[in-house]
Write a protein that holds these residues in place. Structure first.
Motif, PDB file in Angstrom:
ATOM      1  N   ARG A 198     140.146  19.635  54.743  1.00 41.22           N
ATOM      2  CA  ARG A 198     140.215  20.017  56.156  1.00 41.22           C
ATOM      3  C   ARG A 198     138.918  19.674  56.872  1.00 41.22           C
ATOM      4  O   ARG A 198     138.927  19.237  58.029  1.00 41.22           O
ATOM      5  CB  ARG A 198     140.518  21.507  56.270  1.00 41.22           C
ATOM      6  CG  ARG A 198     141.938  21.879  55.848  1.00 41.22           C
ATOM      7  CD  ARG A 198     142.303  23.285  56.298  1.00 41.22           C
ATOM      8  NE  ARG A 198     141.504  24.282  55.593  1.00 41.22           N
ATOM      9  CZ  ARG A 198     141.870  24.856  54.447  1.00 41.22           C
ATOM     10  NH1 ARG A 198     143.017  24.493  53.867  1.00 41.22           N
ATOM     11  NH2 ARG A 198     141.114  25.758  53.864  1.00 41.22           N
ATOM     12  N   LEU A 199     137.786  19.866  56.169  1.00 45.20           N
ATOM     13  CA  LEU A 199     136.507  19.480  56.770  1.00 45.20           C
ATOM     14  C   LEU A 199     136.472  17.980  57.051  1.00 45.20           C
ATOM     15  O   LEU A 199     135.971  17.541  58.093  1.00 45.20           O
ATOM     16  CB  LEU A 199     135.355  19.869  55.843  1.00 45.20           C
ATOM     17  CG  LEU A 199     134.993  21.349  55.735  1.00 45.20           C
ATOM     18  CD1 LEU A 199     133.840  21.532  54.762  1.00 45.20           C
ATOM     19  CD2 LEU A 199     134.616  21.916  57.092  1.00 45.20           C
ATOM     20  N   ALA A 200     137.000  17.200  56.109  1.00 47.59           N
ATOM     21  CA  ALA A 200     137.020  15.747  56.308  1.00 47.59           C
ATOM     22  C   ALA A 200     137.888  15.376  57.498  1.00 47.59           C
ATOM     23  O   ALA A 200     137.516  14.509  58.313  1.00 47.59           O
ATOM     24  CB  ALA A 200     137.517  15.053  55.042  1.00 47.59           C
ATOM     25  N   ALA A 201     139.056  16.036  57.628  1.00 47.39           N
ATOM     26  CA  ALA A 201     139.934  15.755  58.764  1.00 47.39           C
ATOM     27  C   ALA A 201     139.261  16.143  60.082  1.00 47.39           C
ATOM     28  O   ALA A 201     139.320  15.399  61.073  1.00 47.39           O
ATOM     29  CB  ALA A 201     141.254  16.506  58.602  1.00 47.39           C
ATOM     30  N   ARG A 214     132.195  21.299  66.761  1.00 44.98           N
ATOM     31  CA  ARG A 214     131.557  21.728  65.515  1.00 44.98           C
ATOM     32  C   ARG A 214     132.627  22.066  64.480  1.00 44.98           C
ATOM     33  O   ARG A 214     133.755  22.446  64.826  1.00 44.98           O
ATOM     34  CB  ARG A 214     130.656  22.957  65.755  1.00 44.98           C
ATOM     35  CG  ARG A 214     129.468  22.697  66.669  1.00 44.98           C
ATOM     36  CD  ARG A 214     128.486  21.746  66.024  1.00 44.98           C
ATOM     37  NE  ARG A 214     127.322  21.517  66.867  1.00 44.98           N
ATOM     38  CZ  ARG A 214     127.223  20.516  67.721  1.00 44.98           C
ATOM     39  NH1 ARG A 214     128.218  19.654  67.855  1.00 44.98           N
ATOM     40  NH2 ARG A 214     126.121  20.362  68.442  1.00 44.98           N
ATOM     41  N   LEU A 215     132.257  21.920  63.216  1.00 39.52           N
ATOM     42  CA  LEU A 215     133.162  22.286  62.129  1.00 39.52           C
ATOM     43  C   LEU A 215     133.251  23.802  62.010  1.00 39.52           C
ATOM     44  O   LEU A 215     132.268  24.509  62.250  1.00 39.52           O
ATOM     45  CB  LEU A 215     132.676  21.689  60.809  1.00 39.52           C
ATOM     46  CG  LEU A 215     132.577  20.161  60.744  1.00 39.52           C
ATOM     47  CD1 LEU A 215     132.087  19.726  59.378  1.00 39.52           C
ATOM     48  CD2 LEU A 215     133.917  19.522  61.059  1.00 39.52           C
ATOM     49  N   ALA A 216     134.426  24.266  61.635  1.00 45.05           N
ATOM     50  CA  ALA A 216     134.636  25.708  61.505  1.00 45.05           C
ATOM     51  C   ALA A 216     133.915  26.250  60.272  1.00 45.05           C
ATOM     52  O   ALA A 216     133.939  25.639  59.207  1.00 45.05           O
ATOM     53  CB  ALA A 216     136.128  26.023  61.419  1.00 45.05           C
ATOM     54  N   ILE A 217     133.274  27.394  60.429  1.00 44.11           N
ATOM     55  CA  ILE A 217     132.604  28.087  59.327  1.00 44.11           C
ATOM     56  C   ILE A 217     133.481  29.267  58.910  1.00 44.11           C
ATOM     57  O   ILE A 217     133.836  30.113  59.731  1.00 44.11           O
ATOM     58  CB  ILE A 217     131.207  28.585  59.741  1.00 44.11           C
ATOM     59  CG1 ILE A 217     130.371  27.417  60.285  1.00 44.11           C
ATOM     60  CG2 ILE A 217     130.507  29.248  58.564  1.00 44.11           C
ATOM     61  CD1 ILE A 217     130.087  26.350  59.278  1.00 44.11           C
ATOM     62  N   ASP A 222     129.794  30.189  50.908  1.00 41.27           N
ATOM     63  CA  ASP A 222     129.823  29.358  49.703  1.00 41.27           C
ATOM     64  C   ASP A 222     129.321  27.942  50.003  1.00 41.27           C
ATOM     65  O   ASP A 222     128.808  27.662  51.098  1.00 41.27           O
ATOM     66  CB  ASP A 222     131.239  29.321  49.126  1.00 41.27           C
ATOM     67  CG  ASP A 222     132.252  28.783  50.137  1.00 41.27           C
ATOM     68  OD1 ASP A 222     131.837  28.370  51.238  1.00 41.27           O
ATOM     69  OD2 ASP A 222     133.452  28.784  49.825  1.00 41.27           O
ATOM     70  N   GLU A 223     129.473  27.052  49.014  1.00 36.86           N
ATOM     71  CA  GLU A 223     128.961  25.695  49.162  1.00 36.86           C
ATOM     72  C   GLU A 223     129.631  24.956  50.308  1.00 36.86           C
ATOM     73  O   GLU A 223     128.984  24.160  50.996  1.00 36.86           O
ATOM     74  CB  GLU A 223     129.153  24.918  47.859  1.00 36.86           C
ATOM     75  CG  GLU A 223     128.243  25.345  46.712  1.00 36.86           C
ATOM     76  CD  GLU A 223     128.742  26.606  46.017  1.00 36.86           C
ATOM     77  OE1 GLU A 223     129.801  27.126  46.422  1.00 36.86           O
ATOM     78  OE2 GLU A 223     128.085  27.056  45.066  1.00 36.86           O
ATOM     79  N   LEU A 224     130.932  25.195  50.533  1.00 38.99           N
ATOM     80  CA  LEU A 224     131.624  24.513  51.621  1.00 38.99           C
ATOM     81  C   LEU A 224     131.069  24.953  52.972  1.00 38.99           C
ATOM     82  O   LEU A 224     130.924  24.130  53.890  1.00 38.99           O
ATOM     83  CB  LEU A 224     133.126  24.788  51.537  1.00 38.99           C
ATOM     84  CG  LEU A 224     133.841  24.168  50.330  1.00 38.99           C
ATOM     85  CD1 LEU A 224     135.312  24.548  50.330  1.00 38.99           C
ATOM     86  CD2 LEU A 224     133.696  22.656  50.354  1.00 38.99           C
ATOM     87  N   THR A 229     127.743  23.883  57.629  1.00 35.56           N
ATOM     88  CA  THR A 229     126.558  24.237  58.418  1.00 35.56           C
ATOM     89  C   THR A 229     125.593  23.062  58.521  1.00 35.56           C
ATOM     90  O   THR A 229     125.063  22.758  59.601  1.00 35.56           O
ATOM     91  CB  THR A 229     125.849  25.444  57.791  1.00 35.56           C
ATOM     92  OG1 THR A 229     126.760  26.559  57.736  1.00 35.56           O
ATOM     93  CG2 THR A 229     124.631  25.844  58.599  1.00 35.56           C
ATOM     94  N   ALA A 230     125.359  22.394  57.390  1.00 35.93           N
ATOM     95  CA  ALA A 230     124.460  21.238  57.411  1.00 35.93           C
ATOM     96  C   ALA A 230     125.009  20.129  58.305  1.00 35.93           C
ATOM     97  O   ALA A 230     124.260  19.483  59.048  1.00 35.93           O
ATOM     98  CB  ALA A 230     124.244  20.723  55.988  1.00 35.93           C
TER      99      ALA A 230
END
Length: 488
Positions: A198-201, A214-217, A222-224, A229-230
């Motif tokens: 989903r992050l890639a999409a 921005r990507l959803a947090i 965790d690592e994802l 965040t990065a």
């Protein structure tokens, strides 16, 4: 060759690791079981051979079993113990007694072999047509000059069959478990990687026009979430860089448009209405001013681009900020005097930093030039050099028009010019403070500004000092350069 999917690679790696672990555990179980069965059989065989000795009697060179046949328990033990059983005269090697079971497996020794058993009596395993047989050998000496070899055997067929069945069942279950683990591992890997998909999409959906997205947090920490965040931080930096590039392009176009328009207008006018010689000279002088302005702008842009691109090398050495500030104040005093501005320089103590003298001089010139441009006639400019807690400070304070509070965060941006209506027409293109900040950053220092509209501004340069504190009795170089406004 097409690379494997990450979920497939993870599942294969997990299965391979699990197979190694299960194989090691299975081999450990097999070895432990073999040792346990072997120890139990050896102990039972020794007990059986030892008990059988109590029932043996040797009379006139023959071996006789004496026991109570009416005792079922005793009779059963003797029958079991003598199932694989034989007795040899250890002196002559002659066979005295041999049970049918021992005869069936074909264990018959020569006198030499009997002598070998007598010299080293031990438990041995023999491979027979019906399977393995473990034989315990012992020497009995009932009288002087008498010695008999007694062998009691126990078949290992049942144990071998049990081990084969155990291994077959164990490896069958291990194989089945690995297949199930591979399927479940791939499913779990896909489930674990679904947020990454989903992050890639969401990442693919972000373009140059949607850099503010921005990507959803998820909030799990965790690592994802760390990756998201990065990436969001990277997007923020990219958005700021693209914004600066757009602002730079717009400001550069604006700066170039005015002189080019002037030059084109004068050329078009000259073609339509030829001017006399005197007017022609004035026009050429005006055009030269515009060319000079373009040259200065291009040189500033090139210098800033080279600086930010890391193409400019700085030569670091100890630099005394006090004499440098006083010298620059003396040099720029005539300019300030011509505009009716008073200047003072105050240096306290010996302030030495590790830096490039030429670039530090340029930084101070930028600050002094800006102060003169934004200070009206009758104003004052002061330069203060001091050192405190291993920090060298150079403050340039003016009584000029000041900077509105909402514009303070932007004063070090390229092409930014505060109060354009209140500044002089001769002000620069807005690249000086951006270059000053780059110089301060290269010297591991900071440059800050404090200002209010109508009350002037203070630009403070802070650098790491080589002399961390002012010693008692240190020389104080203080110099004031004052000039009354031209109106006085």
């Amino acid at each position: 060759m097409k690379p494997l999917q990450l979920r497939t690679s993870l599942a294969l790696a997990y299965t391979a690791i699990l197979s190694v672990v299960l194989t090691a555990v299975s081999l450990g179980f097999h070895s432990a079981l073999v040792r346990q069965l072997d120890a139990s059989l050896a102990e039972a065989l020794e007990e059986k051979a030892g008990a059988l000795h109590r029932y043996l009697r040797f009379e006139h060179g023959t071996a006789v079993l004496t026991f109570d046949a009416n005792d079922p328990e005793e009779a059963a033990f003797v029958a079991d113990a003598t199932r694989y059983y034989q007795v040899y005269d250890a002196n002559t090697g002659r066979l005295l007694v041999q049970s049918p079971g021992m005869q069936a497996v074909g264990l018959h020794y020569t006198p030499a072999e009997v002598a070998e058993f007598r010299a080293q009596s031990e438990t041995r395993d023999f491979q027979t047509d019906t399977g393995r047989l473990r034989v315990s050998s012992s020497i009995v000496a009932p009288g002087a000059g008498e010695a008999y070899l007694i062998q009691v055997g126990e078949p290992l067929t049942s144990i071998d069959r049990a081990l084969v069945g155990f291994d077959r069942l164990l490896w069958l279950r291990v194989t089945l478990g690995l297949l199930i683990a591979a399927v479940l591992g791939r499913w779990l890997a896909g489930r674990a990687l679904s947020p990454l998909s989903r992050l890639a999409a969401d990442t693919h959906a972000i373009g140059i026009r949607t850099l503010s997205d921005r990507l959803a947090i998820r909030g799990t920490g965790d690592e994802l979430d760390q990756v998201a965040t990065a990436f969001n931080q990277t997007l923020a930096r990219l958005e700021a860089s693209v914004g600066e590039m757009r602002q730079f392009s717009a400001a550069l176009a604006h700066e170039l448009r005015t002189p080019i328009a002037i030059l084109r207008g004068e050329a078009a006018f000259e073609l339509a209405h030829p001017l006399p010689a005197d007017a022609r000279q004035d026009q050429l002088a005006s055009q030269i001013d515009e060319y000079d302005r373009l040259t200065r702008l291009i040189n500033q842009i090139l210098t800033l681009a080279r600086a930010e691109g890391g193409e400019i090398a700085l030569s670091f050495a100890p630099v005394a900020l006090g004499p440098l500030a006083v010298s620059l104040t003396e040099q720029i005093e005539p300019v300030a005097s011509a505009r009716g501005v008073a200047m003072t320089a105050d240096v306290t103590g010996d302030v030495v930093v590790h830096g490039d003298a030429g670039w530090l001089e340029r930084l101070l010139l930028i600050l002094l030039d800006n102060a003169i441009k934004f200070t009206p006639e009758g104003g004052q400019i002061s330069v203060t050099v001091s050192c405190e807690k291993r920090l060298a400070r150079v403050a340039v304070t003016d009584t000029g028009v000041g900077i509105p509070r909402d514009e303070l965060p932007h004063v070090f941006e390229r092409f930014y010019r505060a109060n354009p209506a209140l500044s002089r027409p001769t002000q620069g293109a807005g690249l000086g403070l951006a270059l000053a900040k780059w110089i301060a950053d290269c010297h591991h220092g900071t440059i800050e500004v404090k200002s209010q509209s109508g009350t002037g501004s203070t630009f403070t340069l802070t650098l790491p000092a080589l002399s961390g504190r002012l010693e008692a009795g240190a020389s104080s170089a203080s110099r004031s350069l004052r000039m009354a406004p031209a109106s006085e």
